[in-house]
Scaffold this motif. Structure first.
Motif, PDB file in Angstrom:
ATOM      1  N   GLY A  89       0.437  -1.090   0.098  1.00  9.57           N
ATOM      2  CA  GLY A  89       0.145  -0.201  -0.334  1.00  9.57           C
ATOM      3  C   GLY A  89       0.974   1.270   0.319  1.00  9.57           C
ATOM      4  O   GLY A  89       0.562   2.002  -0.436  1.00  9.57           O
ATOM      5  N   LEU A  90       2.175   1.704   0.921  1.00 15.69           N
ATOM      6  CA  LEU A  90       2.932   2.297   0.830  1.00 15.69           C
ATOM      7  C   LEU A  90       3.445   2.475  -0.614  1.00 15.69           C
ATOM      8  O   LEU A  90       3.549   3.381  -0.941  1.00 15.69           O
ATOM      9  N   SER A  91       3.954   1.313  -0.579  1.00 12.59           N
ATOM     10  CA  SER A  91       4.002   1.295  -2.535  1.00 12.59           C
ATOM     11  C   SER A  91       3.329   2.392  -3.170  1.00 12.59           C
ATOM     12  O   SER A  91       3.544   3.139  -4.560  1.00 12.59           O
ATOM     13  N   TYR A  92       1.951   2.152  -3.842  1.00 12.85           N
ATOM     14  CA  TYR A  92       1.399   2.691  -4.368  1.00 12.85           C
ATOM     15  C   TYR A  92       1.083   4.136  -3.841  1.00 12.85           C
ATOM     16  O   TYR A  92       0.416   4.907  -4.611  1.00 12.85           O
ATOM     17  N   LEU A  93       1.170   4.409  -2.255  1.00 12.72           N
ATOM     18  CA  LEU A  93       0.507   5.706  -2.161  1.00 12.72           C
ATOM     19  C   LEU A  93       1.310   6.566  -2.769  1.00 12.72           C
ATOM     20  O   LEU A  93       1.520   8.176  -2.645  1.00 12.72           O
ATOM     21  N   MET A  94       3.114   6.221  -3.387  1.00 13.24           N
ATOM     22  CA  MET A  94       3.729   7.144  -3.211  1.00 13.24           C
ATOM     23  C   MET A  94       3.571   7.591  -4.975  1.00 13.24           C
ATOM     24  O   MET A  94       4.207   9.082  -4.494  1.00 13.24           O
ATOM     25  N   TYR A  95       2.986   6.809  -5.569  1.00  9.66           N
ATOM     26  CA  TYR A  95       2.406   7.332  -7.084  1.00  9.66           C
ATOM     27  C   TYR A  95       0.829   7.201  -7.097  1.00  9.66           C
ATOM     28  O   TYR A  95       0.944   6.739  -8.182  1.00  9.66           O
ATOM     29  N   ASP A  96       0.638   7.312  -6.444  1.00 10.34           N
ATOM     30  CA  ASP A  96      -0.675   8.013  -5.727  1.00 10.34           C
ATOM     31  C   ASP A  96      -1.250   8.904  -7.284  1.00 10.34           C
ATOM     32  O   ASP A  96      -0.814  10.048  -7.112  1.00 10.34           O
ATOM     33  N   GLU A  97      -2.796   8.663  -7.818  1.00  8.45           N
ATOM     34  CA  GLU A  97      -3.159  10.014  -8.889  1.00  8.45           C
ATOM     35  C   GLU A  97      -3.120  10.604  -7.404  1.00  8.45           C
ATOM     36  O   GLU A  97      -3.589  12.470  -8.537  1.00  8.45           O
ATOM     37  N   ASP A  98      -3.974  10.984  -6.317  1.00  3.79           N
ATOM     38  CA  ASP A  98      -4.121  12.337  -5.341  1.00  3.79           C
ATOM     39  C   ASP A  98      -2.700  11.991  -5.019  1.00  3.79           C
ATOM     40  O   ASP A  98      -2.008  11.684  -4.346  1.00  3.79           O
ATOM     41  N   GLU A  99      -1.957  13.401  -5.966  1.00  2.00           N
ATOM     42  CA  GLU A  99      -0.325  13.117  -5.120  1.00  2.00           C
ATOM     43  C   GLU A  99      -0.399  13.978  -4.109  1.00  2.00           C
ATOM     44  O   GLU A  99       0.624  13.629  -2.816  1.00  2.00           O
ATOM     45  N   ASP A 100      -1.104  14.577  -3.501  1.00  2.00           N
ATOM     46  CA  ASP A 100      -1.261  15.089  -1.689  1.00  2.00           C
ATOM     47  C   ASP A 100      -0.733  14.443  -0.669  1.00  2.00           C
ATOM     48  O   ASP A 100      -1.529  14.291   0.273  1.00  2.00           O
ATOM     49  N   LEU A 101      -1.989  12.660  -1.388  1.00  6.30           N
ATOM     50  CA  LEU A 101      -2.706  11.907   0.015  1.00  6.30           C
ATOM     51  C   LEU A 101      -1.030  11.420   0.914  1.00  6.30           C
ATOM     52  O   LEU A 101      -1.942  11.603   2.202  1.00  6.30           O
ATOM     53  N   LEU A 102      -0.512  11.348   0.289  1.00  5.20           N
ATOM     54  CA  LEU A 102       0.558   9.872   1.290  1.00  5.20           C
ATOM     55  C   LEU A 102       1.110  11.043   2.008  1.00  5.20           C
ATOM     56  O   LEU A 102       0.962  11.398   3.304  1.00  5.20           O
ATOM     57  N   ALA A 103       1.397  12.592   1.384  1.00  7.85           N
ATOM     58  CA  ALA A 103       2.246  13.794   2.060  1.00  7.85           C
ATOM     59  C   ALA A 103       0.394  13.960   3.539  1.00  7.85           C
ATOM     60  O   ALA A 103       1.659  14.175   4.883  1.00  7.85           O
ATOM     61  N   ASP A 104      -0.341  14.107   3.383  1.00  2.06           N
ATOM     62  CA  ASP A 104      -1.821  14.537   4.438  1.00  2.06           C
ATOM     63  C   ASP A 104      -2.025  12.751   5.388  1.00  2.06           C
ATOM     64  O   ASP A 104      -1.500  13.745   6.564  1.00  2.06           O
ATOM     65  N   ILE A 105      -1.773  12.461   4.816  1.00  2.00           N
ATOM     66  CA  ILE A 105      -1.408  10.601   6.168  1.00  2.00           C
ATOM     67  C   ILE A 105       0.030  10.900   7.119  1.00  2.00           C
ATOM     68  O   ILE A 105      -0.223  11.105   8.099  1.00  2.00           O
ATOM     69  N   VAL A 106       1.578  12.009   6.057  1.00  2.65           N
ATOM     70  CA  VAL A 106       2.115  11.694   6.958  1.00  2.65           C
ATOM     71  C   VAL A 106       2.345  12.586   8.138  1.00  2.65           C
ATOM     72  O   VAL A 106       2.476  13.212   9.421  1.00  2.65           O
ATOM     73  N   ASP A 107       1.507  14.482   7.557  1.00  2.53           N
ATOM     74  CA  ASP A 107       1.690  15.130   7.859  1.00  2.53           C
ATOM     75  C   ASP A 107       0.578  14.955   8.745  1.00  2.53           C
ATOM     76  O   ASP A 107       0.695  16.260  10.452  1.00  2.53           O
ATOM     77  N   THR A 108      -0.471  14.073   8.816  1.00  6.32           N
ATOM     78  CA  THR A 108      -1.512  14.832   9.839  1.00  6.32           C
ATOM     79  C   THR A 108      -0.703  13.730  11.479  1.00  6.32           C
ATOM     80  O   THR A 108      -1.140  14.050  12.497  1.00  6.32           O
ATOM     81  N   TYR A 109      -0.183  12.906  11.363  1.00  4.34           N
ATOM     82  CA  TYR A 109       0.378  11.530  11.906  1.00  4.34           C
ATOM     83  C   TYR A 109       1.650  13.061  13.026  1.00  4.34           C
ATOM     84  O   TYR A 109       1.549  12.214  13.906  1.00  4.34           O
ATOM     85  N   ALA A 110       2.227  12.980  12.204  1.00  3.05           N
ATOM     86  CA  ALA A 110       2.939  13.629  12.377  1.00  3.05           C
ATOM     87  C   ALA A 110       2.760  14.868  13.610  1.00  3.05           C
ATOM     88  O   ALA A 110       3.309  14.864  14.472  1.00  3.05           O
ATOM     89  N   GLU A 111       1.897  15.436  13.172  1.00  3.44           N
ATOM     90  CA  GLU A 111       1.360  16.523  14.062  1.00  3.44           C
ATOM     91  C   GLU A 111       0.909  16.341  15.861  1.00  3.44           C
ATOM     92  O   GLU A 111       1.081  16.524  16.433  1.00  3.44           O
ATOM     93  N   MET A 112       0.391  15.233  15.427  1.00  2.66           N
ATOM     94  CA  MET A 112       0.030  14.558  16.575  1.00  2.66           C
ATOM     95  C   MET A 112       0.463  13.989  17.469  1.00  2.66           C
ATOM     96  O   MET A 112       1.097  14.051  19.026  1.00  2.66           O
ATOM     97  N   GLN A 113       1.840  13.425  16.614  1.00  2.00           N
ATOM     98  CA  GLN A 113       2.789  12.514  17.661  1.00  2.00           C
ATOM     99  C   GLN A 113       4.193  13.915  18.074  1.00  2.00           C
ATOM    100  O   GLN A 113       4.020  13.703  19.284  1.00  2.00           O
ATOM    101  N   TYR A 114       3.770  15.067  16.948  1.00  2.00           N
ATOM    102  CA  TYR A 114       4.598  16.553  17.198  1.00  2.00           C
ATOM    103  C   TYR A 114       3.814  16.436  19.368  1.00  2.00           C
ATOM    104  O   TYR A 114       4.456  16.970  20.314  1.00  2.00           O
ATOM    105  N   GLN A 115       2.333  16.634  19.347  1.00  2.00           N
ATOM    106  CA  GLN A 115       1.385  17.205  20.253  1.00  2.00           C
ATOM    107  C   GLN A 115       1.681  16.518  21.587  1.00  2.00           C
ATOM    108  O   GLN A 115       2.158  17.255  22.629  1.00  2.00           O
ATOM    109  N   CYS A 116       2.061  15.231  21.500  1.00  2.00           N
ATOM    110  CA  CYS A 116       2.071  13.992  22.348  1.00  2.00           C
ATOM    111  C   CYS A 116       3.017  14.459  23.105  1.00  2.00           C
ATOM    112  O   CYS A 116       3.271  14.497  24.419  1.00  2.00           O
TER     113      CYS A 116
END
Length: 374
Positions: free
Chosen positions: A182-209
């Motif tokens: 799934g990660l391999s597909y997400l790197m080249y998904d037609e939704d170019e911002d999707l993987l970045a959104d996933i990483v950013d959302t998860y990272a923001e939560m962990q930063y706040q923790c």
């Protein structure tokens, strides 16, 4: 000297009285194996976990000083996790199961290694927005603030071993959610911002923790990440994409640690890490762990040659020697002695000790590593 002083002095290039004997835990099957062999009583392994009471009691029996993976953190994964479900049972006993990350795996009878990935839920924007984004938000119950307000008095000052704050993961846990396919597909998904959104959302939560924990004044000796985003030939994803998506999050989290006086930042990644070291090192990670030997040999020596003394290491001991004989352990001690002479390096088995590891050889190694001259 205390074990905390020994470890921190080595990683800061200061004098020590001796090398500490450090480990990274055990496969549960090995502990049971030692019980079955009569090496340990059954109660010695009951409730074992890294840095816990049973772990520390085993240290005394085996001769270790401490387990490096002694960290405290928060509930910084999916919240709530998905319900664990058995989806299908096959005639041979293989089970098709969904875990708390929404990852569907095949669990084969008698196989205790990593399960086979079969399918996954996080395939597109709709799945992210409806199923995952809500589970990746910060909420106060993720951090036990009362525990950390009393942490220094109740935990930190009562141990002589280094304690880390677990900073979570920037990409490794995403890989555990999406599966490698799934990660391999997400790197080249037609939704170019999707993987970045996933990483950013998860990272923001962990930063706040991490911010919530450190804001209590709790003291830690090092920060620590879990990543596991490499294998025996290198990175599991494009190093360029990894840098683009992840570098800023390492820097932000590591800057937070620096603000609170934590300057040793350790990162756990298996496999050949060479391709990702620039992203980690240039953004504040300065201690690699467990520096697996695998079939590819020493990784710390070349990393030190490239990055200089700011690159430190904990690990790099070929644990398979502990399944062989004293001669193999002696050869490993000799090699580790040369690496230790570089400074900023603490030998440690290059992952959890696996079944077939010999009890007496572990005791022998633990005593011999303490004799390494610094």
């Amino acid at each position: 000297m205390t074990n905390r002083e020994r470890a921190m002095n080595i990683l800061h290039y200061k004098p020590v009285d001796r090398m500490p004997a450090v480990h990274f835990g055990y496969w549960p099957e090995l502990l049971q194996e030692w019980v079955d062999q009569g090496k340990l009583p059954p109660e010695a392994i009951r409730g074992w976990y890294d840095g816990g009471p049973a772990d520390q009691a085993l240290d005394k029996i085996l001769g270790w000083d401490f387990n490096w993976n002694h960290c405290c953190g928060s509930a910084n994964g999916l919240m709530p996790g998905f319900e664990h479900k058995v989806l299908e049972v096959f005639p041979d006993g293989t089970r098709r199961e969904m875990d708390g990350n929404g990852l569907i795996q095949r669990i084969h009878p008698g196989v205790v290694s990593i399960p086979e990935e079969d399918d996954y839920l996080l395939k597109d924007r709709e799945a992210f927005e409806t199923l995952y984004r809500p589970k990746m938000q910060y909420r106060p119950e993720r951090v036990n603030l009362e525990f950390y307000r009393q942490f220094n008095e109740n935990v930190y000052e009562k141990t002589d071993t280094p304690i880390g704050i677990h900073l979570g993961s920037v990409m490794g846990e995403i890989r555990s959610i999406t599966s490698l396919v799934g990660l391999s597909y997400l790197m080249y998904d037609e939704d170019e911002d999707l993987l970045a959104d996933i990483v950013d959302t998860y990272a923001e939560m962990q930063y706040q923790c991490a911010d919530a924990i450190l804001s209590t004044g709790a003291k830690f000796d090092f920060g620590h990440y879990w990543e596991d985003i490499c294998y025996n030939s290198g990175s599991l994803m494009s190093p360029e994409i990894f840098d683009e998506l992840c570098a800023k999050h390492y820097k932000r989290r590591n800057d937070l640690c620096h603000k609170h006086g934590i300057d040793i930042i350790s990162l756990d990644c298996d496999g050949v890490t060479r391709q990702l070291l620039p992203t980690w090192f240039e953004n504040g990670v300065n201690t690699m762990f467990p520096i697996e030997i695998g079939t590819w040999g020493d990784q710390f020596g070349p990393a030190r040659e490239k990055y200089g003394t700011e690159m430190r290491g904990v690990g790099g001991m070929d644990k398979t020697a502990l399944r062989k004989d004293k001669a193999a352990v002696d050869r490993e001690i000799e090699r580790l002695t040369r690496l230790s002479a570089l400074g900023g390096f603490i030998p440690c088995p290059d992952h959890r000790l696996m079944p077939g590891t010999k009890f007496e050889l572990v005791q022998y190694y633990a005593e011999e590593v303490k004799k390494i001259k610094l």
